[in-house]
Scaffold this motif. Structure first.
Motif, short mmCIF file in Angstrom:
data_model
loop_
_atom_site.label_atom_id
_atom_site.label_comp_id
_atom_site.label_asym_id
_atom_site.label_seq_id
_atom_site.Cartn_x
_atom_site.Cartn_y
_atom_site.Cartn_z
N GLY A 21 38.59 21.98 44.83
CA GLY A 21 39.91 22.72 44.92
C GLY A 21 40.01 23.34 43.56
N ALA A 22 40.00 22.60 42.61
CA ALA A 22 40.08 22.97 41.13
C ALA A 22 39.17 24.19 40.70
CB ALA A 22 40.02 21.84 40.10
N ALA A 23 37.87 23.99 41.17
CA ALA A 23 36.95 25.16 40.91
C ALA A 23 37.40 26.42 41.61
CB ALA A 23 35.50 24.71 41.12
N LEU A 24 37.89 26.20 42.74
CA LEU A 24 38.34 27.50 43.53
C LEU A 24 39.40 28.15 42.86
CD1 LEU A 24 37.53 26.41 47.27
CD2 LEU A 24 36.26 28.07 46.01
N ARG A 25 40.30 27.52 42.51
CA ARG A 25 41.61 27.89 41.91
C ARG A 25 41.11 28.56 40.31
NH1 ARG A 25 43.44 23.39 44.17
NH2 ARG A 25 43.27 22.03 42.12
N ARG A 26 40.47 27.94 39.65
CA ARG A 26 39.97 28.51 38.32
C ARG A 26 39.41 29.83 38.70
NH1 ARG A 26 34.83 25.83 36.45
NH2 ARG A 26 34.25 27.24 37.79
N ASP A 27 38.41 29.99 39.65
CA ASP A 27 37.87 31.30 39.80
C ASP A 27 38.56 32.23 40.64
OD1 ASP A 27 35.64 30.08 38.33
OD2 ASP A 27 34.71 29.25 40.03
N GLY A 28 40.02 31.83 40.99
CA GLY A 28 40.62 32.67 41.87
C GLY A 28 40.24 33.14 43.28
N TYR A 29 39.57 32.02 43.77
CA TYR A 29 38.89 31.94 45.10
C TYR A 29 38.14 33.04 45.45
CZ TYR A 29 42.57 28.27 45.67
OH TYR A 29 43.38 27.20 45.72
N LEU A 30 37.37 33.46 44.33
CA LEU A 30 36.42 34.72 44.30
C LEU A 30 35.03 34.11 43.84
CD1 LEU A 30 38.56 37.52 42.84
CD2 LEU A 30 37.91 37.07 45.19
N CYS A 31 34.04 34.86 44.69
CA CYS A 31 32.45 34.65 44.42
C CYS A 31 32.30 35.24 43.03
CB CYS A 31 31.83 35.20 45.43
SG CYS A 31 30.03 35.26 45.24
N GLN A 32 31.95 34.29 42.06
CA GLN A 32 31.53 34.74 40.79
C GLN A 32 30.32 35.50 40.84
OE1 GLN A 32 34.03 34.04 38.29
NE2 GLN A 32 34.91 33.64 40.51
N HIS A 33 29.40 35.14 41.52
CA HIS A 33 28.20 36.42 41.44
C HIS A 33 28.57 37.56 42.09
CE1 HIS A 33 24.82 32.99 41.70
NE2 HIS A 33 25.57 32.93 40.55
N CYS A 34 29.46 37.78 43.01
CA CYS A 34 29.80 39.03 43.44
C CYS A 34 30.64 39.81 42.67
CB CYS A 34 30.54 39.06 45.12
SG CYS A 34 29.38 38.66 46.19
N LEU A 35 31.66 38.93 42.06
CA LEU A 35 32.39 39.54 40.90
C LEU A 35 31.77 40.39 39.86
CD1 LEU A 35 35.51 39.76 40.81
CD2 LEU A 35 35.86 37.59 39.50
N ARG A 36 30.61 39.64 39.52
CA ARG A 36 29.76 40.00 38.29
C ARG A 36 29.15 41.58 38.61
NH1 ARG A 36 27.37 34.86 37.60
NH2 ARG A 36 28.70 33.70 36.61
N GLN A 37 29.16 41.64 40.03
CA GLN A 37 28.38 43.10 40.62
C GLN A 37 29.69 44.00 40.80
OE1 GLN A 37 24.92 42.97 41.88
NE2 GLN A 37 24.57 41.34 40.80
N GLY A 38 30.75 43.45 40.69
CA GLY A 38 31.88 44.56 40.95
C GLY A 38 32.44 44.37 42.11
N ARG A 39 32.25 43.29 43.06
CA ARG A 39 32.75 43.27 44.46
C ARG A 39 33.46 42.23 44.57
NH1 ARG A 39 27.17 43.25 45.23
NH2 ARG A 39 27.18 41.04 46.07
N ALA A 40 34.65 42.12 45.18
CA ALA A 40 35.70 41.00 45.29
C ALA A 40 35.39 40.34 46.68
CB ALA A 40 36.87 41.55 45.28
N THR A 41 34.72 39.22 46.85
CA THR A 41 34.32 38.78 47.86
C THR A 41 34.78 37.29 47.98
OG1 THR A 41 32.11 39.79 47.87
CG2 THR A 41 32.19 37.89 49.25
N PRO A 42 35.42 36.68 48.99
CA PRO A 42 36.10 35.42 49.11
C PRO A 42 34.97 34.27 48.80
CG PRO A 42 37.02 36.75 50.74
CD PRO A 42 35.90 37.62 50.30
N ALA A 43 35.43 33.31 48.11
CA ALA A 43 34.51 32.12 47.80
C ALA A 43 34.68 31.15 48.99
CB ALA A 43 34.71 31.49 46.41
N THR A 44 33.68 30.80 49.55
CA THR A 44 33.89 29.75 50.52
C THR A 44 33.12 28.35 50.21
OG1 THR A 44 31.95 30.41 51.61
CG2 THR A 44 34.17 31.32 52.42
#
Length: 93
Positions: free
Chosen positions: A20-43
């Motif tokens: 939960g701490a990791a998800l909160r830190r990363d804004g509940y977003l996939c960090q790989h997709c975010l680097r590609q300019g896409r906002a994808t929910p992290a599951t």
């Protein structure tokens, strides 16, 4: 000897808390997709240095990365390829 995974690590309260701490830190977003300019929910929460190889980092939030399902699946090495040490080239006849 059982691995942490085989011992039920992913069902432990300690894992749920750090996950939960990791998800909160990363804004509940996939960090790989975010680097590609896409906002994808992290599951998923991925161990950067694998749990099996670095059990001492199992609950280290700095070793965790929030990912979507697809990106997490891409991180997995399966079969014999996982057992080959880094830097070793396998030649097949």
């Amino acid at each position: 000897m059982l691995t942490l995974k085989e011992q039920g690590f992913y069902h432990s309260p300690a894992w749920r808390k750090v996950r939960g701490a990791a998800l909160r830190r990363d804004g509940y977003l996939c960090q790989h997709c975010l680097r590609q300019g896409r906002a994808t929910p992290a599951t998923e929460v991925h161990h950067v240095k694998e749990l099996e190889d670095y059990p001492e980092l199992a609950l280290d939030v700095n070793n965790l990365l929030s990912l979507c399902w697809d990106c997490h699946e891409k991180t997995k090495v399966r079969g014999a390829a996982r057992k080959v040490p880094a830097g070793v080239r396998v030649l097949k006849a």
